[in-house]
Design a protein around this motif. Structure first.
Motif, mmCIF file in Angstrom:
data_model
loop_
_atom_site.group_PDB
_atom_site.id
_atom_site.type_symbol
_atom_site.label_atom_id
_atom_site.label_comp_id
_atom_site.label_asym_id
_atom_site.label_seq_id
_atom_site.Cartn_x
_atom_site.Cartn_y
_atom_site.Cartn_z
ATOM 1 N N GLY A 61 25.936 44.532 55.788
ATOM 2 C CA GLY A 61 26.866 44.308 54.688
ATOM 3 C C GLY A 61 26.225 44.220 53.323
ATOM 4 N N ILE A 62 27.042 43.803 52.363
ATOM 5 C CA ILE A 62 26.630 43.619 50.971
ATOM 6 C C ILE A 62 26.461 42.131 50.721
ATOM 7 C CG2 ILE A 62 27.265 43.967 48.549
ATOM 8 C CD1 ILE A 62 26.877 46.614 49.985
ATOM 9 N N TYR A 63 25.327 41.765 50.135
ATOM 10 C CA TYR A 63 25.015 40.365 49.853
ATOM 11 C C TYR A 63 24.911 40.149 48.349
ATOM 12 C CZ TYR A 63 23.940 39.605 54.757
ATOM 13 O OH TYR A 63 24.036 39.475 56.116
ATOM 14 N N ILE A 64 25.493 39.051 47.881
ATOM 15 C CA ILE A 64 25.368 38.629 46.488
ATOM 16 C C ILE A 64 24.922 37.178 46.504
ATOM 17 C CG2 ILE A 64 26.599 38.234 44.318
ATOM 18 C CD1 ILE A 64 28.449 40.567 45.099
ATOM 19 N N LYS A 65 23.831 36.898 45.818
ATOM 20 C CA LYS A 65 23.238 35.556 45.774
ATOM 21 C C LYS A 65 22.953 35.034 47.188
ATOM 22 C CE LYS A 65 25.306 34.371 41.384
ATOM 23 N NZ LYS A 65 26.230 33.520 40.655
ATOM 24 N N GLY A 66 22.497 35.915 48.063
ATOM 25 C CA GLY A 66 22.100 35.524 49.408
ATOM 26 C C GLY A 66 23.230 35.378 50.401
ATOM 27 N N ALA A 67 24.478 35.489 49.955
ATOM 28 C CA ALA A 67 25.624 35.338 50.856
ATOM 29 C C ALA A 67 26.290 36.694 51.078
ATOM 30 C CB ALA A 67 26.639 34.368 50.270
ATOM 31 N N ARG A 68 26.647 36.963 52.318
ATOM 32 C CA ARG A 68 27.329 38.225 52.610
ATOM 33 C C ARG A 68 28.742 38.159 52.060
ATOM 34 N NH1 ARG A 68 27.705 40.459 58.602
ATOM 35 N NH2 ARG A 68 29.051 38.659 58.791
ATOM 36 N N THR A 69 29.066 39.107 51.179
ATOM 37 C CA THR A 69 30.382 39.135 50.556
ATOM 38 C C THR A 69 31.317 40.116 51.251
ATOM 39 O OG1 THR A 69 29.651 40.764 48.949
ATOM 40 C CG2 THR A 69 29.514 38.450 48.301
ATOM 41 N N THR A 70 30.763 41.095 51.920
ATOM 42 C CA THR A 70 31.561 42.027 52.713
ATOM 43 C C THR A 70 30.680 42.628 53.794
ATOM 44 O OG1 THR A 70 33.022 43.955 52.687
ATOM 45 C CG2 THR A 70 31.165 44.011 51.184
ATOM 46 N N SER A 71 31.268 42.851 54.947
ATOM 47 C CA SER A 71 30.500 43.442 56.040
ATOM 48 C C SER A 71 30.738 44.944 56.125
ATOM 49 C CB SER A 71 30.867 42.785 57.369
ATOM 50 O OG SER A 71 32.244 42.947 57.623
ATOM 51 N N TYR A 72 31.675 45.455 55.336
ATOM 52 C CA TYR A 72 31.965 46.880 55.375
ATOM 53 C C TYR A 72 31.653 47.529 54.035
ATOM 54 C CZ TYR A 72 34.266 51.353 55.569
ATOM 55 O OH TYR A 72 34.499 52.699 55.506
ATOM 56 N N TYR A 73 30.906 48.620 54.085
ATOM 57 C CA TYR A 73 30.683 49.459 52.915
ATOM 58 C C TYR A 73 30.562 50.888 53.397
ATOM 59 C CZ TYR A 73 25.761 49.378 54.328
ATOM 60 O OH TYR A 73 24.599 49.500 55.027
ATOM 61 N N GLU A 74 30.713 51.809 52.466
ATOM 62 C CA GLU A 74 30.608 53.223 52.797
ATOM 63 C C GLU A 74 29.531 53.841 51.926
ATOM 64 O OE1 GLU A 74 33.352 57.267 52.735
ATOM 65 O OE2 GLU A 74 34.265 55.327 52.307
ATOM 66 N N SER A 78 25.757 60.161 48.385
ATOM 67 C CA SER A 78 25.808 60.290 46.928
ATOM 68 C C SER A 78 26.657 59.196 46.275
ATOM 69 C CB SER A 78 26.362 61.658 46.524
ATOM 70 O OG SER A 78 27.686 61.799 46.980
ATOM 71 N N LYS A 79 27.391 58.443 47.092
ATOM 72 C CA LYS A 79 28.228 57.363 46.563
ATOM 73 C C LYS A 79 28.148 56.150 47.480
ATOM 74 C CE LYS A 79 31.659 60.486 44.536
ATOM 75 N NZ LYS A 79 31.039 60.575 43.265
ATOM 76 N N LEU A 80 28.163 54.958 46.852
ATOM 77 C CA LEU A 80 28.249 53.686 47.563
ATOM 78 C C LEU A 80 29.558 53.040 47.150
ATOM 79 C CD1 LEU A 80 27.104 51.286 49.233
ATOM 80 C CD2 LEU A 80 26.053 50.490 47.108
ATOM 81 N N TYR A 89 34.104 48.444 44.167
ATOM 82 C CA TYR A 89 32.899 48.842 43.450
ATOM 83 C C TYR A 89 32.499 50.236 43.905
ATOM 84 C CZ TYR A 89 32.626 43.971 42.112
ATOM 85 O OH TYR A 89 32.914 42.735 41.595
ATOM 86 N N LEU A 90 32.206 51.096 42.929
ATOM 87 C CA LEU A 90 31.787 52.463 43.210
ATOM 88 C C LEU A 90 30.520 52.745 42.423
ATOM 89 C CD1 LEU A 90 32.134 55.433 44.167
ATOM 90 C CD2 LEU A 90 33.584 55.761 42.154
ATOM 91 N N TYR A 91 29.495 53.171 43.113
ATOM 92 C CA TYR A 91 28.214 53.523 42.503
ATOM 93 C C TYR A 91 27.882 54.956 42.883
ATOM 94 C CZ TYR A 91 27.736 48.468 42.122
ATOM 95 O OH TYR A 91 27.947 47.143 41.847
ATOM 96 N N THR A 92 27.395 55.722 41.922
ATOM 97 C CA THR A 92 26.941 57.081 42.167
ATOM 98 C C THR A 92 25.424 57.079 42.187
ATOM 99 O OG1 THR A 92 28.861 57.943 41.001
ATOM 100 C CG2 THR A 92 27.025 59.454 41.325
ATOM 101 N N VAL A 93 24.837 57.754 43.167
ATOM 102 C CA VAL A 93 23.383 57.823 43.287
ATOM 103 C C VAL A 93 22.855 58.800 42.244
ATOM 104 C CG1 VAL A 93 21.475 58.465 44.799
ATOM 105 C CG2 VAL A 93 23.478 57.310 45.750
ATOM 106 N N GLU A 94 21.997 58.298 41.359
ATOM 107 C CA GLU A 94 21.341 59.147 40.368
ATOM 108 C C GLU A 94 20.049 59.724 40.951
ATOM 109 O OE1 GLU A 94 22.484 59.812 37.145
ATOM 110 O OE2 GLU A 94 24.310 58.830 37.843
ATOM 111 N N ASP A 95 19.258 58.854 41.549
ATOM 112 C CA ASP A 95 18.055 59.245 42.288
ATOM 113 C C ASP A 95 17.794 58.156 43.311
ATOM 114 O OD1 ASP A 95 16.359 57.171 41.089
ATOM 115 O OD2 ASP A 95 16.289 58.435 39.307
ATOM 116 N N LYS A 96 16.671 58.221 44.033
ATOM 117 C CA LYS A 96 16.465 57.277 45.141
ATOM 118 C C LYS A 96 16.334 55.829 44.694
ATOM 119 C CE LYS A 96 11.482 57.638 45.568
ATOM 120 N NZ LYS A 96 10.386 57.801 46.482
ATOM 121 N N ASN A 97 16.085 55.579 43.421
ATOM 122 C CA ASN A 97 15.942 54.212 42.934
ATOM 123 C C ASN A 97 16.938 53.839 41.844
ATOM 124 O OD1 ASN A 97 13.752 53.324 44.588
ATOM 125 N ND2 ASN A 97 12.431 54.680 43.415
#
Length: 114
Positions: A61-74, A78-80, A89-97
């Motif tokens: 899942g996704i963690y914020i401040k050490g706590a799991r906020t959601t167990s599902y993500y996609e 090229s997109k998170l 929340y939608l993030y586009t991959v620019e490069d590997k970092n």
């Protein structure tokens, strides 16, 4: 054109529409995406360190401040995409970092892997 011809034409149009939708939305059909490519802590750039958003992507899942906020993500390669509460929340991959935040809409900002 008889009923068979019309049926074949309708079928071809439907298949073309589905393929067009999958391509336009960057949905992988025949490839398996390596989920580990997105794992790690991501930190917002261009803001003071004390005010920077940060989150961590793990297998479970996704963690914020050490706590799991959601167990599902996609992660499509090229997109998170994930949802916390009423916010998507939608993030586009620019490069590997580098990820570019696209949603929520209040502003777009880059995140780098720490």
């Amino acid at each position: 054109m008889g009923i068979v011809g019309q049926s074949l034409l309708l079928f071809a149009v439907l298949i073309s529409g589905v393929i067009g939708y999958l391509v336009a939305n960057d949905i992988p059909v025949f490839t398996e995406v390596d989920q580990t490519l997105i794992y790690g802590e991501w930190v917002e750039q261009g803001v003071p360190t004390y005010a920077a958003d940060r989150f961590e992507v793990r297998k479970d899942g996704i963690y914020i401040k050490g706590a799991r906020t959601t167990s599902y993500y996609e992660f499509t390669g090229s997109k998170l995409i994930y949802t916390v509460g009423n916010n998507t929340y939608l993030y586009t991959v620019e490069d590997k970092n580098t990820l570019q935040r696209e949603k929520p809409y209040h502003y777009s900002t880059p995140f780098t892997r720490r």
